[in-house]
Structure formats: structure tokens, C-alpha cells
Write an enzyme that holds these catalytic residues in place. Structure first.
Site, PDB file in Angstrom:
ATOM      1  N   ASP A  89      37.741  37.826  38.371  1.00 57.24           N
ATOM      2  CA  ASP A  89      37.039  36.511  40.028  1.00 57.24           C
ATOM      3  C   ASP A  89      35.426  37.120  38.878  1.00 57.24           C
ATOM      4  O   ASP A  89      35.215  38.288  38.667  1.00 57.24           O
ATOM      5  CB  ASP A  89      37.293  37.624  40.790  1.00 57.24           C
ATOM      6  CG  ASP A  89      38.359  37.156  41.755  1.00 57.24           C
ATOM      7  OD1 ASP A  89      39.148  36.197  40.956  1.00 57.24           O
ATOM      8  OD2 ASP A  89      38.659  37.091  42.495  1.00 57.24           O
ATOM      9  N   LYS A 151      34.885  30.305  44.332  1.00 58.71           N
ATOM     10  CA  LYS A 151      34.570  31.362  45.209  1.00 58.71           C
ATOM     11  C   LYS A 151      33.643  31.870  46.012  1.00 58.71           C
ATOM     12  O   LYS A 151      32.631  31.829  45.254  1.00 58.71           O
ATOM     13  CB  LYS A 151      35.172  32.964  44.370  1.00 58.71           C
ATOM     14  CG  LYS A 151      35.635  34.007  45.539  1.00 58.71           C
ATOM     15  CD  LYS A 151      36.551  35.354  44.639  1.00 58.71           C
ATOM     16  CE  LYS A 151      35.985  36.181  45.314  1.00 58.71           C
ATOM     17  NZ  LYS A 151      36.210  37.965  44.224  1.00 58.71           N
ATOM     18  N   LYS A 180      39.092  29.871  47.227  1.00 61.10           N
ATOM     19  CA  LYS A 180      38.548  31.723  47.595  1.00 61.10           C
ATOM     20  C   LYS A 180      37.848  31.832  48.191  1.00 61.10           C
ATOM     21  O   LYS A 180      36.671  31.845  48.121  1.00 61.10           O
ATOM     22  CB  LYS A 180      39.123  32.257  46.616  1.00 61.10           C
ATOM     23  CG  LYS A 180      39.258  33.992  46.525  1.00 61.10           C
ATOM     24  CD  LYS A 180      39.829  35.055  45.319  1.00 61.10           C
ATOM     25  CE  LYS A 180      39.502  36.104  46.594  1.00 61.10           C
ATOM     26  NZ  LYS A 180      39.851  37.154  44.836  1.00 61.10           N
TER      27      LYS A 180
END
Length: 220
Positions: A89, A151, A180
């Protein structure tokens, strides 16, 4: 639908101890969450403890500011993969996005995607710092760079995911890239809102509470 596989069980506080890391690993194993998401210093330990389970190891790159150099992010990614990370991430260069230096933003993401060598890459755009058009552009750049997910948030910038932002991101990237939602997803109600808006992964420290809510819910 396996709700537990939506959850990246997350502990990213700087003061996180080995005891706390053990706790989220044990919880992730018990509930069979998709992953545990930990800072890079904990990746090797988490990978060793999760070697006999289906739970993946997720870590964060250029976190939480996104203001590291591209070369640093690429090295961090290579190091994390070497230590056993399954998913990455990363945080975008938010200032470059606001400057309109879109090539720089895309190249930054591409460098991490390349360094990840086929491992899942999720791109944190920090929605709380962006306006509508910037969220759209950041989502487009994430898709163009070949990442797997866009995300919402680090959880460190004073705000988290909203259903409106998740829907905007999903509408922008379409079927090819997943979304996400992270930051402020604390219970079943929050979880449901994010999934209904288009999220297929939820980053939360409250994974256990979410699952307990699901287990208590008559529709589950």
C-alpha cells in the site's frame, strides 16, 4: 460473499509493540482475514508467523506522507517483498498531484508497481486532502500506472473514507481496478456503506468488531 476476505486487519501506529502485532496476527488467523497490514519494520516477523495460514502480509510504502523520493519508495517496496510482504500500500506524491505534475505522480506509482514484481499494489490518494477533480485524476493515474487498487486514506491526515469518495473512485476506475476504503471504518454499518459504494477491500483496525457485528447480523 466471504466478508472476512474484505478485511486488511491493520495496525500502523508508530508505537505499535511486538505484543500488539502478535494480537492482530492471532485475530487475523482466527477470523481468516485477507491480510494483516503492518509497518515495514514488522513485515518479516509477521510473514514468519503467518507462513502456515492463508492470511497475507500487507505493508505501507512512503507512508504516511507520500513525500519520499520515487527511488526510496521503490527500494522500500523491494525490501518489503524480500522480507515477505504479499501486498504493498503506497502513498502518492500528493503535492505533485496538486501541482498538476501528473507524469511525476504516474511515474512514482509505476516505479512501485515495477518493484513489486507482480505483487498486489494499492495506491493511497489521501482523499481528505483532495477535491472532486483531484480524486478523479488520482484514480485515473492509478489505473494508468497499472496498480491493482486505489485506496482512500492513510488514516493519518485527519479524515478517512467516505462512501461518496469510494463511489467516485469506483466510477472512475471501472472494473479493471479495485477500491480499498480505509480510515474510520469502525463497525458493521461503516463496512456496509463502503461495500455498497464499491469497495472490495476494507482497511481497518476494527476488523474483529466488524466481524462480530456481521456474526450478530441476521442477514449474514
Amino acid at each position: 460473499m466471504k466478508f472476512e476476505k474484505y478485511i486488511d486487519h491493520t495496525l500502523l501506529k508508530p508505537e505499535s509493540t511486538r505484543t500488539q502485532i502478535d494480537q492482530i496476527i492471532d485475530e487475523a488467523k482466527a477470523y481468516n482475514f485477507k491480510s494483516v497490514c503492518v509497518n515495514p519494520t514488522h513485515v518479516k516477523y509477521a510473514a514468519e508467523r503467518l507462513a502456515d495460514s492463508e492470511v497475507l502480509v500487507c505493508t505501507v510504502i512512503g507512508f504516511p506522507l507520500g513525500a519520499s523520493t520515487t527511488a526510496t519508495k521503490a527500494f522500500e517496496t523491494e525490501d518489503a517483498i524480500q522480507n515477505g510482504a504479499d501486498e504493498i500500500d503506497m502513498v502518492i506524491n500528493i503535492g505533485a498531484l496538486k501541482d498538476g505534475r501528473f507524469d511525476d505522480v504516474q511515474q512514482d506509482i509505476e516505479a512501485v508497481v515495477k518493484a513489486a514484481k507482480g505483487h498486489t499494489v494499492k495506491v493511497i490518494i489521501e482523499t481528505v486532502l483532495l477535491d472532486h477533480d483531484e480524486i478523479v485524476k488520482a484514480s485515473e493515474l492509478t489505473k494508468a500506472a497499472g496498480a491493482d487498487f486505489v485506496k482512500t486514506s492513510t488514516g493519518f491526515a485527519g479524515g478517512g473514507a467516505t462512501a461518496e469518495d469510494v463511489k467516485l473512485m469506483k466510477d472512475t476506475v471501472g472494473a479493471d481496478v479495485e477500491v480499498k476504503a480505509s480510515g474510520g471504518v469502525r463497525n458493521l454499518e461503516d463496512f456496509n456503506k463502503m461495500v455498497e459504494a464499491g469497495a472490495t477491500r476494507i482497511g481497518a483496525s476494527a476488523g474483529v468488531q466488524i466481524m462480530q457485528g456481521l456474526e450478530a447480523d441476521s442477514d449474514y
